[in-house]
Scaffold this motif. Structure first.
Motif, PDB file in Angstrom:
ATOM      1  N   TYR A 363      50.556  34.526  45.254  1.00  0.00           N
ATOM      2  CA  TYR A 363      49.716  34.629  44.066  1.00  0.00           C
ATOM      3  C   TYR A 363      48.317  35.065  44.485  1.00  0.00           C
ATOM      4  O   TYR A 363      47.977  35.066  45.674  1.00  0.00           O
ATOM      5  CB  TYR A 363      49.616  33.278  43.349  1.00  0.00           C
ATOM      6  CG  TYR A 363      50.753  32.982  42.384  1.00  0.00           C
ATOM      7  CD1 TYR A 363      50.552  33.020  41.008  1.00  0.00           C
ATOM      8  CD2 TYR A 363      52.009  32.659  42.860  1.00  0.00           C
ATOM      9  CE1 TYR A 363      51.587  32.738  40.113  1.00  0.00           C
ATOM     10  CE2 TYR A 363      53.050  32.376  41.980  1.00  0.00           C
ATOM     11  CZ  TYR A 363      52.831  32.423  40.608  1.00  0.00           C
ATOM     12  OH  TYR A 363      53.857  32.158  39.729  1.00  0.00           O
ATOM     13  N   PHE A 364      47.488  35.397  43.499  1.00  0.00           N
ATOM     14  CA  PHE A 364      46.075  35.643  43.749  1.00  0.00           C
ATOM     15  C   PHE A 364      45.263  35.158  42.559  1.00  0.00           C
ATOM     16  O   PHE A 364      45.779  35.036  41.443  1.00  0.00           O
ATOM     17  CB  PHE A 364      45.784  37.119  44.055  1.00  0.00           C
ATOM     18  CG  PHE A 364      46.082  38.090  42.939  1.00  0.00           C
ATOM     19  CD1 PHE A 364      45.108  38.441  42.013  1.00  0.00           C
ATOM     20  CD2 PHE A 364      47.338  38.678  42.832  1.00  0.00           C
ATOM     21  CE1 PHE A 364      45.364  39.351  40.993  1.00  0.00           C
ATOM     22  CE2 PHE A 364      47.608  39.591  41.819  1.00  0.00           C
ATOM     23  CZ  PHE A 364      46.627  39.933  40.904  1.00  0.00           C
ATOM     24  N   ARG A 365      43.980  34.882  42.820  1.00  0.00           N
ATOM     25  CA  ARG A 365      43.103  34.351  41.773  1.00  0.00           C
ATOM     26  C   ARG A 365      42.111  35.400  41.311  1.00  0.00           C
ATOM     27  O   ARG A 365      41.461  36.054  42.114  1.00  0.00           O
ATOM     28  CB  ARG A 365      42.334  33.135  42.304  1.00  0.00           C
ATOM     29  CG  ARG A 365      41.532  32.397  41.217  1.00  0.00           C
ATOM     30  CD  ARG A 365      40.564  31.400  41.812  1.00  0.00           C
ATOM     31  NE  ARG A 365      39.341  32.034  42.312  1.00  0.00           N
ATOM     32  CZ  ARG A 365      38.283  31.371  42.771  1.00  0.00           C
ATOM     33  NH1 ARG A 365      38.299  30.045  42.827  1.00  0.00           N
ATOM     34  NH2 ARG A 365      37.213  32.026  43.198  1.00  0.00           N
ATOM     35  N   ILE A 366      42.003  35.524  39.993  1.00  0.00           N
ATOM     36  CA  ILE A 366      40.952  36.325  39.369  1.00  0.00           C
ATOM     37  C   ILE A 366      39.934  35.359  38.772  1.00  0.00           C
ATOM     38  O   ILE A 366      40.303  34.429  38.050  1.00  0.00           O
ATOM     39  CB  ILE A 366      41.507  37.205  38.229  1.00  0.00           C
ATOM     40  CG1 ILE A 366      42.542  38.188  38.741  1.00  0.00           C
ATOM     41  CG2 ILE A 366      40.377  37.935  37.501  1.00  0.00           C
ATOM     42  CD1 ILE A 366      43.269  38.924  37.622  1.00  0.00           C
ATOM     43  N   SER A 367      38.667  35.577  39.043  1.00  0.00           N
ATOM     44  CA  SER A 367      37.611  34.827  38.360  1.00  0.00           C
ATOM     45  C   SER A 367      37.131  35.649  37.170  1.00  0.00           C
ATOM     46  O   SER A 367      36.716  36.795  37.333  1.00  0.00           O
ATOM     47  CB  SER A 367      36.441  34.551  39.299  1.00  0.00           C
ATOM     48  OG  SER A 367      35.334  34.039  38.560  1.00  0.00           O
ATOM     49  N   TYR A 368      37.208  35.069  35.970  1.00  0.00           N
ATOM     50  CA  TYR A 368      36.668  35.787  34.814  1.00  0.00           C
ATOM     51  C   TYR A 368      35.295  35.263  34.412  1.00  0.00           C
ATOM     52  O   TYR A 368      34.865  35.414  33.262  1.00  0.00           O
ATOM     53  CB  TYR A 368      37.647  35.811  33.630  1.00  0.00           C
ATOM     54  CG  TYR A 368      38.209  34.506  33.138  1.00  0.00           C
ATOM     55  CD1 TYR A 368      37.561  33.750  32.179  1.00  0.00           C
ATOM     56  CD2 TYR A 368      39.456  34.068  33.578  1.00  0.00           C
ATOM     57  CE1 TYR A 368      38.104  32.586  31.688  1.00  0.00           C
ATOM     58  CE2 TYR A 368      40.020  32.899  33.087  1.00  0.00           C
ATOM     59  CZ  TYR A 368      39.338  32.156  32.151  1.00  0.00           C
ATOM     60  OH  TYR A 368      39.884  31.006  31.673  1.00  0.00           O
ATOM     61  N   ALA A 369      34.585  34.703  35.403  1.00  0.00           N
ATOM     62  CA  ALA A 369      33.156  34.450  35.236  1.00  0.00           C
ATOM     63  C   ALA A 369      32.429  35.749  35.552  1.00  0.00           C
ATOM     64  O   ALA A 369      31.604  35.839  36.463  1.00  0.00           O
ATOM     65  CB  ALA A 369      32.702  33.329  36.163  1.00  0.00           C
ATOM     66  N   ALA A 370      32.774  36.765  34.792  1.00  0.00           N
ATOM     67  CA  ALA A 370      32.253  38.121  34.982  1.00  0.00           C
ATOM     68  C   ALA A 370      32.211  38.792  33.617  1.00  0.00           C
ATOM     69  O   ALA A 370      32.901  38.379  32.680  1.00  0.00           O
ATOM     70  CB  ALA A 370      33.136  38.917  35.936  1.00  0.00           C
ATOM     71  N   SER A 371      31.419  39.838  33.508  1.00  0.00           N
ATOM     72  CA  SER A 371      31.242  40.502  32.215  1.00  0.00           C
ATOM     73  C   SER A 371      32.528  41.165  31.743  1.00  0.00           C
ATOM     74  O   SER A 371      33.413  41.503  32.545  1.00  0.00           O
ATOM     75  CB  SER A 371      30.135  41.563  32.319  1.00  0.00           C
ATOM     76  OG  SER A 371      30.557  42.634  33.162  1.00  0.00           O
TER      77      SER A 371
END
Length: 395
Positions: A363-371
């Motif tokens: 698996y991999f993690r995406i951080s959506y603490a982004a615009s």
């Protein structure tokens, strides 16, 4: 090699730096890269909180504070937890301020664990728990949770507690979970509490993302097991105050009295003006949190729809600001290789499962603490790579 290099303990020499930080440092300054590695709010600290810090300095709050934290902040923490989550702590004896939530984690593990002790960590998990266990000479044992939600079950927990017995000093429970974005329901926590109350084990209850729960309401394990729970949180995520370094531990006074010695020896105390700012955030920051939470939820829903359209599989997120995505079956490499593949082909930096577990999780993690702009760019890159990989596999 310097003369004193041989003095470094083997446990420290073999410890690896946080892979999240390594990747953020590697890709963060690349203007062509969409960097979705670090779990840091992309919002600024609210102005009224900044002004509280400025006023604190002008009022000469620049001397050593009480090493447990200023009375005002400890009272604000106590009231905040009672109002928002229905857990109650005496601010004078059951609330201790630390150098960020990371300082709380380090203090608990280093304070409770000696060489040979065991820290149980549900997999996947934030890497700092494992690193601190290693630094303390303890053994971290990963609880192998199962797809699709990667939650620890009562049976999995009981089996581990029975297997390792009195060697287990700490169970880590973080929810909403970094990196999966899942959280636990009240019934799930009650089932875990039923098991835990049968054992003499401390619970490092990391609720730093409690306010960022999008489905249902956050329920604290501390309500069920106050005598075993060390509640960890802070203002980094809910108030966008990562750089201010204010966290806290709440729990039984007889335990905090000893843990305070660990933190005092390492840090002494955190800055007074930062604590005054955190007090302002906790007392008057609900609107700030609500604005950020609404934005995160919008991004969460966008990513869910967009990743489904591309045909990526992922764990359904209900909290924090992360999406835990499964690596396509036709990719032959491990999670680190896939992270490098996405960085090269999609120009998107993500964090592989290798940062959160030693087990071979794909698996991999995406951080959506982004615009939203960055997230749209990332989706365009993901879609192209996914399509190209499928075409290559079919050929």
């Amino acid at each position: 090699m310097s003369k004193i290099a041989s003095l470094i303990p083997a446990s420290l020499r073999s410890a690896k730096p946080s892979l999240i930080r390594v990747l953020n440092n590697k890709y963060g300054s690349d203007p062509q890269m969409v960097n979705l590695t670090i779990g840091e709010p992309d919002f600024n600290t609210a102005d009224h909180v900044k002004l509280a810090a400025i006023k604190s300095i002008l009022d000469n709050h620049t001397h050593y504070p009480h090493n447990w934290g200023t009375p005002g902040l400890r009272d604000a923490i106590s009231q905040y937890l009672a109002t928002h989550f229905g857990v109650h702590y005496d601010p004078s004896s059951e609330v201790f301020v630390t150098e960020g939530a990371s300082g709380a984690i380090s203090t608990i593990i280093n304070g409770l664990c000696q060489p040979g002790d065991i820290v149980l960590i549900p997999c996947p998990a934030y890497t700092l728990y494992r690193i601190n266990a290693q630094m303390a000479g303890a053994k971290s044992v990963e609880l192998r949770t199962q797809e699709p939600d990667f939650k620890v079950t009562p049976q999995l927990l009981k089996d581990a507690l029975d297997k390792y017995g009195s060697r287990v000093k700490v169970l880590v429970l973080n929810y909403p979970v970094n990196p999966t974005g899942v959280t636990y329901t009240p019934d799930e926590l009650r089932a875990l509490a039923t098991v835990l109350k049968q054992y003499n084990v401390a619970i490092l209850d990391d609720e730093i993302y409690a306010e960022l729960t999008y489905e249902g309401h956050h329920f604290s394990l501390a309500k069920l097991l106050p005598d075993q729970t060390l509640l960890v949180s802070g203002v980094s995520k809910n108030a966008a105050m990562t750089g201010w370094r204010i966290g806290y531990i709440c729990g039984p006074n007889d335990v905090l009295r000893s843990l305070a010695k660990v933190h005092q020896a390492a840090i002494s105390t955190t800055a007074t003006m930062n604590m005054d700012a955190a007090e302002e955030a906790l007392r008057h920051g609900d609107h700030d949190t609500a604005v950020m939470k609404a934005a995160y939820d919008q991004r969460r829903q966008y990513l869910i729809k967009a990743m489904k359209k591309i045909c990526f599989h992922f764990t359904q997120p209900s909290g924090a600001f992360y999406l835990w995505v499964k690596i396509p079956d036709n990719f032959a490499g491990n999670s680190m290789a896939y992270a490098e593949h996405l960085a090269e082909k999609a120009k998107v930096a993500i964090v592989p499962a290798a940062a959160f577990t030693n087990l071979p999780v794909r698996y991999f993690r995406i951080s959506y603490a982004a615009s939203m702009e960055k997230l749209r760019q990332a989706i365009t890159g993901f879609a192209k790579v996914f399509a190209d990989d499928q075409a290559s596999y079919n050929d």
